[in-house]
Write a protein that holds these residues in place. Structure first.
Motif, PDB file in Angstrom:
ATOM      1  N   ASN A   1      -5.032  -0.895   7.298  1.00 34.06           N
ATOM      2  CA  ASN A   1      -4.059  -0.800   8.394  1.00 34.06           C
ATOM      3  C   ASN A   1      -3.282  -2.092   8.626  1.00 34.06           C
ATOM      4  N   ASP A   2      -3.248  -2.949   7.593  1.00 33.75           N
ATOM      5  CA  ASP A   2      -2.464  -4.182   7.765  1.00 33.75           C
ATOM      6  C   ASP A   2      -1.050  -3.997   7.211  1.00 33.75           C
ATOM      7  N   ILE A   3      -0.163  -4.837   7.715  1.00 36.86           N
ATOM      8  CA  ILE A   3       1.259  -4.707   7.390  1.00 36.86           C
ATOM      9  C   ILE A   3       1.505  -4.823   5.884  1.00 36.86           C
TER      10      ILE A   3
ATOM     11  N   ILE B   1       0.841  -1.563   4.171  1.00 43.76           N
ATOM     12  CA  ILE B   1       1.858  -0.563   4.522  1.00 43.76           C
ATOM     13  C   ILE B   1       3.145  -0.840   3.736  1.00 43.76           C
TER      14      ILE B   1
ATOM     15  N   GLN C   1       0.865   5.984  16.148  1.00 39.11           N
ATOM     16  CA  GLN C   1       1.001   7.006  15.110  1.00 39.11           C
ATOM     17  C   GLN C   1       1.454   8.344  15.672  1.00 39.11           C
TER      18      GLN C   1
ATOM     19  N   ILE D   1       5.068   1.545   0.925  1.00 35.97           N
ATOM     20  CA  ILE D   1       6.471   1.989   1.040  1.00 35.97           C
ATOM     21  C   ILE D   1       7.260   1.572  -0.204  1.00 35.97           C
TER      22      ILE D   1
ATOM     23  N   GLU E   1       5.446   8.242   4.165  1.00 32.83           N
ATOM     24  CA  GLU E   1       4.851   8.000   5.480  1.00 32.83           C
ATOM     25  C   GLU E   1       3.469   7.395   5.278  1.00 32.83           C
ATOM     26  N   TYR E   2       2.883   6.966   6.392  1.00 33.32           N
ATOM     27  CA  TYR E   2       1.623   6.233   6.289  1.00 33.32           C
ATOM     28  C   TYR E   2       0.775   6.543   7.515  1.00 33.32           C
ATOM     29  N   ILE E   3      -0.406   7.073   7.298  1.00 34.73           N
ATOM     30  CA  ILE E   3      -1.329   7.350   8.402  1.00 34.73           C
ATOM     31  C   ILE E   3      -2.503   6.383   8.292  1.00 34.73           C
ATOM     32  N   MET E   4      -2.810   5.733   9.418  1.00 36.59           N
ATOM     33  CA  MET E   4      -3.962   4.828   9.434  1.00 36.59           C
ATOM     34  C   MET E   4      -5.166   5.580   9.990  1.00 36.59           C
ATOM     35  N   LYS E   5      -6.221   5.675   9.217  1.00 41.02           N
ATOM     36  CA  LYS E   5      -7.417   6.386   9.690  1.00 41.02           C
ATOM     37  C   LYS E   5      -8.045   5.604  10.840  1.00 41.02           C
ATOM     38  N   PRO E   6      -8.709   6.227  11.813  1.00 42.50           N
ATOM     39  CA  PRO E   6      -8.925   7.675  11.877  1.00 42.50           C
ATOM     40  C   PRO E   6      -7.665   8.430  12.322  1.00 42.50           C
ATOM     41  N   PHE E   7      -7.617   9.693  11.929  1.00 39.63           N
ATOM     42  CA  PHE E   7      -6.469  10.518  12.283  1.00 39.63           C
ATOM     43  C   PHE E   7      -6.959  11.787  12.975  1.00 39.63           C
TER      44      PHE E   7
ATOM     45  N   GLN F   1      -3.527   1.755  17.679  1.00 38.91           N
ATOM     46  CA  GLN F   1      -3.144   2.350  16.390  1.00 38.91           C
ATOM     47  C   GLN F   1      -2.919   3.852  16.539  1.00 38.91           C
TER      48      GLN F   1
END
Lengths: 272, 121
Positions: free
Chosen positions: B85-87, B90, A161, B94, B100-106, A157
């Protein structure tokens, strides 16, 4: 690490891969080679270096090379070069290769595949213009391990990103547990080969576009020149070379000149 | 200087995001849930929104739908930042108008790259 050990190992790495390690990079050597030593059950770097000095274990040397030459990669790294490819280079290829309807792209340090897959995504996004065309993307790297990762096309993941817009992630990857898998649309477009840039490049064949970004910075002057001259022989007169934004050909090779207004893009000087 | 509205019920996440965004030269404002964020937008639309999904009072997706319906609500660039974080999530984001889309952790690099991709940098 003893200075003589550092010198031995940096010389060996330089001979085999062209990578230049100055003494201030001793930390890099230690941090990357400790996992190799641990994996082999060795007592530390001294044992590892002793094993390499004995030169009886070729696999150990190969593992050390891989640990030292593997670099983290991004999808669409730096964005701009990929925009230039899509907006300037690709339209030129479509026009100038309209007769034979084919072109080849080489990613000279494909690493874990992000760069070749980014290019495959761009070609897919422009598929309507490429109907009936044969396009080839070849990704090479000196590291077998990293190429296996590239071939697998499986990314964490965190990795997806780093540069991949969310819409393109959904379109070109499928989720497998916590990982993301490159789908066949892009995976089938890229061929991977193990290759040392210091070997003769001719067996790779001719290319229309070469991406050799952020690779030569690790090479000494002599090898930079050797690689650039080698690349120049693979390109047609209107071929282009992409290098990293911080890299230059100035004082290294007179075979290439920067393309005005397209940072990191070089054309052949023999093209006028 | 562009303004980014950070919407997250976690104080720690807001602080981390604030530090990253301030380094990227954003002026930041914060909201702990969607309702507070919506009030902030009604008062003045930010250029960007960094948006959590699961929050008390009003979720991120509810906020996004309501904000997009406000006058001028189509302007802010919205970047989701969530553990979802599943499709399906997301796609839902949208469709609701996330850019945009950020999946944690970042980390700071992911925020920087994503913000650059949507033209905020």
């Amino acid at each position: 690490m003893k200075p003589e050990d550092f010198d031995f190992i940096s010389k060996l790495i330089n001979e085999q891969s062209g990578l230049v390690l100055t003494r201030d990079k001793a930390y890099l050597l230690e941090s990357r080679l400790m996992p190799v030593a641990r994996k082999r059950g060795l007592n530390g770097l001294e044992d590892l270096i002793a094993g390499m000095r004995a030169r009886v274990d070729k696999e150990l040397t190969q593992e050390v090379m891989e640990a030292m030459t593997t670099n983290e990669s991004f999808f669409f790294r730096d964005i701009k070069p990929f925009e230039i490819f899509r907006e300037n280079i690709l339209p030129h290829l479509l026009q100038s290769r309209a007769d034979k309807k084919s072109f080849r792209i080489w990613c000279a340090a494909a690493s874990s595949g992000q760069e070749p897959y980014s290019l495959a995504i761009i070609l897919n996004e422009e598929a309507s213009k490429l109907a009936g065309w044969r396009t080839e993307i070849v990704g090479t790297d000196i590291s077998v391990d990293i190429l296996n990762k590239a071939k697998a096309g499986l990314y964490s993941q965190f990795e997806v990103q780093r540069g991949l817009p969310i819409q393109l992630l959904l379109k070109y990857f499928t989720k497998q547990g916590d990982m993301w898998q490159a789908n066949s649309k892009i995976a089938s477009m890229v061929q991977y080969k193990e290759y040392n840039l210091l070997d003769s490049l001719l067996p790779l064949g001719k290319f229309d576009v070469v991406f050799c970004r952020n690779v030569l910075i690790y090479f000494d002057q002599k090898n930079k020149t050797k690689v650039l001259e080698g690349i120049s022989t693979l390109l047609p007169d209107d071929g282009v070379l992409f290098m990293g934004g911080a890299e230059t050909v100035l004082g290294i090779s007179d075979k290439f000149k920067p393309v005005s207004g397209q940072r990191g893009v070089y054309s052949l000087t023999r093209n006028g | 200087m562009k303004t980014c509205l950070i919407v997250d019920d976690s104080k720690v996440i807001r602080m981390v995001a604030r530090k990253i965004l301030q380094e990227l030269e954003f002026e930041t404002i914060e909201a702990a849930d969607g309702k507070i964020a919506l009030e902030a937008c009604q008062s003045k639309m930010p250029e960007a929104v960094l948006l959590d999904w699961n929050m008390p009072v009003m979720s991120g997706i509810e906020f996004l739908r309501e904000m997009r319906a406000l006058p001028g609500g189509d302007a802010p660039v919205v970047v989701f930042c969530t553990t979802e974080n599943d499709i399906e999530h997301i796609q839902e984001a949208i469709e609701a108008g996330a850019n945009e889309y950020i999946m944690k952790p970042f980390d700071s690099e992911i925020i920087q790259v994503k913000f650059a991709q949507v033209g905020l940098l």
